[in-house]
Design an enzyme around this catalytic site. Structure first.
Site, mmCIF file in Angstrom:
data_model
loop_
_atom_site.group_PDB
_atom_site.id
_atom_site.type_symbol
_atom_site.label_atom_id
_atom_site.label_comp_id
_atom_site.label_asym_id
_atom_site.label_seq_id
_atom_site.Cartn_x
_atom_site.Cartn_y
_atom_site.Cartn_z
ATOM 1 N N LYS A 13 0.824 -1.213 0.000
ATOM 2 C CA LYS A 13 0.000 0.000 0.000
ATOM 3 C C LYS A 13 0.858 1.263 0.000
ATOM 4 C CE LYS A 13 -2.189 -0.935 3.868
ATOM 5 N NZ LYS A 13 -1.757 -2.287 4.261
ATOM 6 N N ARG A 88 -9.498 1.083 8.785
ATOM 7 C CA ARG A 88 -9.022 -0.257 9.116
ATOM 8 C C ARG A 88 -10.028 -1.047 9.928
ATOM 9 N NH1 ARG A 88 -3.282 0.536 8.857
ATOM 10 N NH2 ARG A 88 -2.036 -1.305 9.282
ATOM 11 N N ARG A 127 11.793 -6.958 4.321
ATOM 12 C CA ARG A 127 11.884 -5.567 3.855
ATOM 13 C C ARG A 127 12.894 -4.720 4.622
ATOM 14 N NH1 ARG A 127 5.665 -3.356 4.669
ATOM 15 N NH2 ARG A 127 5.565 -3.402 6.917
ATOM 16 N N ARG A 131 11.310 -1.649 11.350
ATOM 17 C CA ARG A 131 10.097 -1.385 12.127
ATOM 18 C C ARG A 131 9.979 -2.371 13.284
ATOM 19 N NH1 ARG A 131 4.973 -0.307 8.198
ATOM 20 N NH2 ARG A 131 3.954 -1.284 9.978
ATOM 21 N N ARG A 142 -0.433 -8.941 13.484
ATOM 22 C CA ARG A 142 -1.000 -7.963 12.535
ATOM 23 C C ARG A 142 -1.914 -8.649 11.515
ATOM 24 N NH1 ARG A 142 4.347 -5.474 10.714
ATOM 25 N NH2 ARG A 142 3.152 -4.255 9.223
HETATM 26 P P1 AMP Z 1 0.770 0.687 8.739
HETATM 27 O O1 AMP Z 1 1.945 1.568 8.519
HETATM 28 O O2 AMP Z 1 -0.426 1.069 7.925
HETATM 29 O O3 AMP Z 1 1.114 -0.772 8.616
HETATM 30 O O4 AMP Z 1 0.327 0.899 10.262
HETATM 31 C C1 AMP Z 1 1.197 0.574 11.336
HETATM 32 C C2 AMP Z 1 0.424 0.498 12.644
HETATM 33 O O5 AMP Z 1 -0.188 1.762 12.916
HETATM 34 C C3 AMP Z 1 -0.711 -0.506 12.682
HETATM 35 O O6 AMP Z 1 -0.269 -1.827 12.980
HETATM 36 C C4 AMP Z 1 -1.569 0.081 13.794
HETATM 37 O O7 AMP Z 1 -1.017 -0.177 15.056
HETATM 38 C C5 AMP Z 1 -1.449 1.573 13.541
HETATM 39 N N1 AMP Z 1 -2.492 2.072 12.600
HETATM 40 C C6 AMP Z 1 -2.289 2.613 11.369
HETATM 41 N N2 AMP Z 1 -3.441 2.959 10.798
HETATM 42 C C7 AMP Z 1 -4.420 2.612 11.682
HETATM 43 C C8 AMP Z 1 -5.830 2.686 11.657
HETATM 44 N N3 AMP Z 1 -6.502 3.196 10.602
HETATM 45 N N4 AMP Z 1 -6.508 2.225 12.741
HETATM 46 C C9 AMP Z 1 -5.868 1.721 13.826
HETATM 47 N N5 AMP Z 1 -4.529 1.608 13.905
HETATM 48 C C10 AMP Z 1 -3.805 2.049 12.846
#
Ligand code: AMP
Length: 184
Positions: A13, A88, A127, A131, A142
């Site tokens: 994404k 999400r 990757r 993180r 996740r």
């Molecule tokens: P991402 O970079 O999109 O993989 O997001 C990393 C982490 O941020 C996720 O595992 C969640 O802990 C938090 N996070 C990001 N976007 C959301 C969302 N829309 N709702 C809840 N937690 C989020």
């Protein structure tokens, strides 16, 4: 043009959102990036969400929805945006529907990147972005959270007839070309 880029962790994404941003000149909004920056800068938001991100769990809906509404009110999003990592949960999707209605706006496309689970795990573990949530154990959490909380978001937008399924396997450019042709 308002677009949601959707998919499981590791689907690509972020990479594709950045390419869309450059191609169409529309800003990308990544909730994950905002949270990571807040954690790095030790802001009150960062302190609040750090352990949640570290554990691969979800930040509470209200916090995310308020953050996105706040961010989208900035002028730079006036001509559209690409959402990456939001909504999400179904509750977030419903809140976003309300937000659009209140702002006399609409969603143009919901792009869902599909990638088999074994490939997701492989991609995330290789990757090397450093993180805290990219370890094998956290990836499992996740993916579990994705299946339970996030996948239903797809049905929500399917009911609205907005979903474009895109095969997320292949090179970055192959996937990007598929996304572009669904947007035409
Ligand atoms: P991402 O970079 O999109 O993989 O997001 C990393 C982490 O941020 C996720 O595992 C969640 O802990 C938090 N996070 C990001 N976007 C959301 C969302 N829309 N709702 C809840 N937690 C989020």
């Amino acid at each position: 043009m308002n677009i949601i880029l959707f998919g499981p962790p590791g689907a690509g994404k972020g990479t594709q959102a950045k390419k869309l941003q450059d191609e169409f000149n529309i800003p990308q909004l990544s909730t994950g990036d905002i949270f990571r920056a807040a954690i790095k800068n030790e802001t009150p938001l960062g302190l609040k969400v750090k352990s949640i991100l570290d554990n691969g769990e979800l930040v509470p809906d209200e916090t995310v929805v308020d953050l996105v509404a706040d961010e989208l009110s900035k002028e730079k999003y006036d001509d559209g945006y690409i959402l990456d990592g939001f909504p999400r949960t179904v509750a977030q999707a419903e809140a976003f529907d309300e937000y659009l209605k209140d702002n006399d706006d609409t969603l143009d496309a919901f792009i869902s990147l599909s990638v088999p689970e074994e490939e997701l795990v492989k991609r995330i573990l290789s990757r090397g972005e450093g993180r805290a949530d990219d370890t094998e154990e956290k990836v499992k959490t996740r993916l579990k959270v994705y299946r339970k909380e996030t996948k239903p978001v797809l049905d929500h937008y399917q009911k609205q007839g907005k979903v474009h399924e895109v095969n997320g396997l292949g090179t970055i450019d192959e996937i990007f070309n598929r996304i572009k042709s669904t947007l035409k």
